[in-house]
Design an enzyme around this catalytic site. Sequence first.
Site, mmCIF file in Angstrom:
data_model
loop_
_atom_site.group_PDB
_atom_site.id
_atom_site.type_symbol
_atom_site.label_atom_id
_atom_site.label_comp_id
_atom_site.label_asym_id
_atom_site.label_seq_id
_atom_site.Cartn_x
_atom_site.Cartn_y
_atom_site.Cartn_z
ATOM 1 N N TYR A 143 -14.082 5.959 -7.640
ATOM 2 C CA TYR A 143 -14.573 4.585 -7.511
ATOM 3 C C TYR A 143 -15.949 4.383 -8.153
ATOM 4 O O TYR A 143 -16.259 3.293 -8.611
ATOM 5 C CB TYR A 143 -14.578 4.165 -6.046
ATOM 6 C CG TYR A 143 -13.183 3.840 -5.572
ATOM 7 C CD1 TYR A 143 -12.560 2.667 -5.956
ATOM 8 C CD2 TYR A 143 -12.473 4.737 -4.788
ATOM 9 C CE1 TYR A 143 -11.267 2.375 -5.565
ATOM 10 C CE2 TYR A 143 -11.182 4.453 -4.383
ATOM 11 C CZ TYR A 143 -10.578 3.270 -4.768
ATOM 12 O OH TYR A 143 -9.300 2.982 -4.397
ATOM 13 N N GLY A 168 -0.172 1.145 -3.879
ATOM 14 C CA GLY A 168 0.582 0.725 -2.706
ATOM 15 C C GLY A 168 1.931 1.379 -2.686
ATOM 16 O O GLY A 168 2.206 2.281 -3.476
ATOM 17 N N ASN A 198 2.730 -5.522 -4.271
ATOM 18 C CA ASN A 198 3.468 -6.534 -3.501
ATOM 19 C C ASN A 198 3.154 -6.516 -2.016
ATOM 20 O O ASN A 198 2.845 -5.462 -1.476
ATOM 21 C CB ASN A 198 4.970 -6.308 -3.696
ATOM 22 C CG ASN A 198 5.463 -6.958 -4.972
ATOM 23 O OD1 ASN A 198 5.081 -8.078 -5.280
ATOM 24 N ND2 ASN A 198 6.291 -6.244 -5.722
ATOM 25 N N ASP A 254 1.146 -12.333 -3.861
ATOM 26 C CA ASP A 254 0.484 -13.622 -3.577
ATOM 27 C C ASP A 254 -0.344 -13.577 -2.280
ATOM 28 O O ASP A 254 -1.548 -13.888 -2.309
ATOM 29 C CB ASP A 254 1.521 -14.756 -3.526
ATOM 30 C CG ASP A 254 2.353 -14.819 -4.797
ATOM 31 O OD1 ASP A 254 1.769 -14.734 -5.890
ATOM 32 O OD2 ASP A 254 3.588 -14.927 -4.695
ATOM 33 N N ALA A 279 8.943 -14.447 -17.455
ATOM 34 C CA ALA A 279 9.365 -13.656 -18.624
ATOM 35 C C ALA A 279 10.868 -13.376 -18.530
ATOM 36 O O ALA A 279 11.585 -13.453 -19.541
ATOM 37 C CB ALA A 279 8.578 -12.354 -18.681
ATOM 38 N N HIS A 284 6.126 -15.130 -5.794
ATOM 39 C CA HIS A 284 6.818 -14.028 -6.495
ATOM 40 C C HIS A 284 7.735 -13.396 -5.439
ATOM 41 O O HIS A 284 7.323 -12.514 -4.686
ATOM 42 C CB HIS A 284 5.825 -12.998 -7.035
ATOM 43 C CG HIS A 284 6.519 -11.760 -7.550
ATOM 44 N ND1 HIS A 284 7.441 -11.791 -8.560
ATOM 45 C CD2 HIS A 284 6.435 -10.458 -7.177
ATOM 46 C CE1 HIS A 284 7.890 -10.566 -8.793
ATOM 47 N NE2 HIS A 284 7.309 -9.742 -7.957
HETATM 48 P P1 NAD Z 1 4.155 4.071 -7.409
HETATM 49 O O1 NAD Z 1 4.541 4.655 -6.091
HETATM 50 O O2 NAD Z 1 4.697 4.670 -8.665
HETATM 51 O O3 NAD Z 1 2.560 4.065 -7.533
HETATM 52 C C1 NAD Z 1 1.718 3.631 -6.516
HETATM 53 C C2 NAD Z 1 0.432 4.424 -6.632
HETATM 54 O O4 NAD Z 1 -0.499 3.905 -5.673
HETATM 55 C C3 NAD Z 1 0.615 5.914 -6.335
HETATM 56 O O5 NAD Z 1 0.137 6.690 -7.424
HETATM 57 C C4 NAD Z 1 -0.218 6.134 -5.069
HETATM 58 O O6 NAD Z 1 -0.815 7.429 -4.991
HETATM 59 C C5 NAD Z 1 -1.261 5.022 -5.214
HETATM 60 N N1 NAD Z 1 -1.938 4.702 -3.958
HETATM 61 C C6 NAD Z 1 -1.400 4.569 -2.716
HETATM 62 N N2 NAD Z 1 -2.369 4.302 -1.832
HETATM 63 C C7 NAD Z 1 -3.528 4.249 -2.526
HETATM 64 C C8 NAD Z 1 -4.881 4.013 -2.146
HETATM 65 N N3 NAD Z 1 -5.221 3.799 -0.863
HETATM 66 N N4 NAD Z 1 -5.814 4.031 -3.096
HETATM 67 C C9 NAD Z 1 -5.496 4.284 -4.392
HETATM 68 N N5 NAD Z 1 -4.219 4.525 -4.808
HETATM 69 C C10 NAD Z 1 -3.272 4.514 -3.872
HETATM 70 O O7 NAD Z 1 4.533 2.545 -7.317
HETATM 71 P P2 NAD Z 1 4.729 1.523 -8.554
HETATM 72 O O8 NAD Z 1 6.162 1.515 -8.947
HETATM 73 O O9 NAD Z 1 3.684 1.793 -9.559
HETATM 74 O O10 NAD Z 1 4.459 0.125 -7.813
HETATM 75 C C11 NAD Z 1 3.156 -0.205 -7.397
HETATM 76 C C12 NAD Z 1 3.134 -1.570 -6.720
HETATM 77 O O11 NAD Z 1 3.492 -2.564 -7.681
HETATM 78 C C13 NAD Z 1 4.128 -1.731 -5.567
HETATM 79 O O12 NAD Z 1 3.534 -2.471 -4.523
HETATM 80 C C14 NAD Z 1 5.268 -2.534 -6.188
HETATM 81 O O13 NAD Z 1 6.000 -3.276 -5.230
HETATM 82 C C15 NAD Z 1 4.466 -3.422 -7.106
HETATM 83 N N6 NAD Z 1 5.233 -4.098 -8.161
HETATM 84 C C16 NAD Z 1 4.913 -5.390 -8.406
HETATM 85 C C17 NAD Z 1 5.588 -6.117 -9.364
HETATM 86 C C18 NAD Z 1 5.200 -7.565 -9.570
HETATM 87 O O14 NAD Z 1 5.868 -8.323 -10.292
HETATM 88 N N7 NAD Z 1 4.110 -8.024 -8.966
HETATM 89 C C19 NAD Z 1 6.610 -5.510 -10.110
HETATM 90 C C20 NAD Z 1 6.904 -4.163 -9.882
HETATM 91 C C21 NAD Z 1 6.201 -3.450 -8.884
#
Ligand code: NAD
Length: 315
Positions: free
Chosen positions: A65, A79, A120, A123, A150, A175
């Site tokens: 950080y 997340g 997610n 929003d 998209a 979303h």
């Molecule tokens: P992922 O599991 O591959 O990666 C998540 C990462 O977050 C991991 O590397 C994990 O170690 C890290 N993490 C967890 N807690 C943490 C913390 N306290 N501090 C720092 N890092 C931390 O998941 P992903 O496939 O990359 O998805 C990530 C997020 O994106 C999910 O919430 C998913 O639902 C969201 N997502 C959103 C959209 C959208 O349109 N908004 C589309 C796809 C995925």
Amino acid sequence: MHQPKIVIVGAGLVGGSAALFAAATIPSAEIVIVDIERARADAQALDLAHATAFWGHDRVRAGDYDQARGADVVVVTAGVGVKPGQTRLDLAQTNARILLEIVERIAPQAPDALYVIASNPCDPLAAVAQQRLGCVRERVISTGTSLDTARLRSLLSERLGVVAQAIHAYVLGEHGESAFIHWSGASVAGMALERFLAHAGKELGPASRSEMLRSVHDAAKLIKQGKSATHYGIASGIARICQAIVHDSNLILSVGIVQPEVEGVPDVCVSLPMLVNASGARLLGYPEFDAGEREALRHSARIVKDVTDGILAAA
Ligand code: NAD
């Protein structure tokens, strides 16, 4: 000259892919990847260093950080993802806790940063982050329905035989399941959609329109059936938002910020077509909706607001 700094928190599939798209499209930027699992951030940075070596960009690195100091943009992709049988809204409490932890760590290091929230449910999380930061609404952007838009444009492009960039049609609202298509505002090649359809001798009746919305909603499910996660689409959207901020390019994207009021629902983050530039995102004007769209937007806003209030009450 100021070198823009983009910090991506979350080195998973979305964060790693977003770093790649951002490196390719914003070569002037320094990109720092932060993750609770440092080894994962290191591995992503190393893989990306090899990828970007082909293009002469060597400014992606892993960090903690304190390396977020002076960041211009903070992208949150940390997340947990949606598990089978779960909705994005089920994730709210867990990912809100993670998000607030990140905001606490970053805010002192980068007091002027703009935030792009992709985790997610994006929003409500953006609304929670904005409240915690106590900053102006424009500075915390939910990736919102940019990805859904998209997906819609890709479907419409195939159906209408026109390149996606010539199609101005938006998915708006949450979303999530309550997102809707703003058909009454859609235009193609400078013509209102209905006029284009008449000229092109094409049809897009109510059944096809419902089917298209269903396809937009089911896209993530379909991709996950084949490869467990979706990441390129949202990563490309994240990079586009970062690019609009860093290059101050006045892009119009369907993203969310907290609006003072949407269809009678106060202080809610839903997506509308927004101007995105170095100041963040803002609504240029409230679009015109027909009665059905107005009701869909009200319903969507209500859902997001209830989840946001639930998180804030538990925080
Ligand atoms: P992922 O599991 O591959 O990666 C998540 C990462 O977050 C991991 O590397 C994990 O170690 C890290 N993490 C967890 N807690 C943490 C913390 N306290 N501090 C720092 N890092 C931390 O998941 P992903 O496939 O990359 O998805 C990530 C997020 O994106 C999910 O919430 C998913 O639902 C969201 N997502 C959103 C959209 C959208 O349109 N908004 C589309 C796809 C995925």
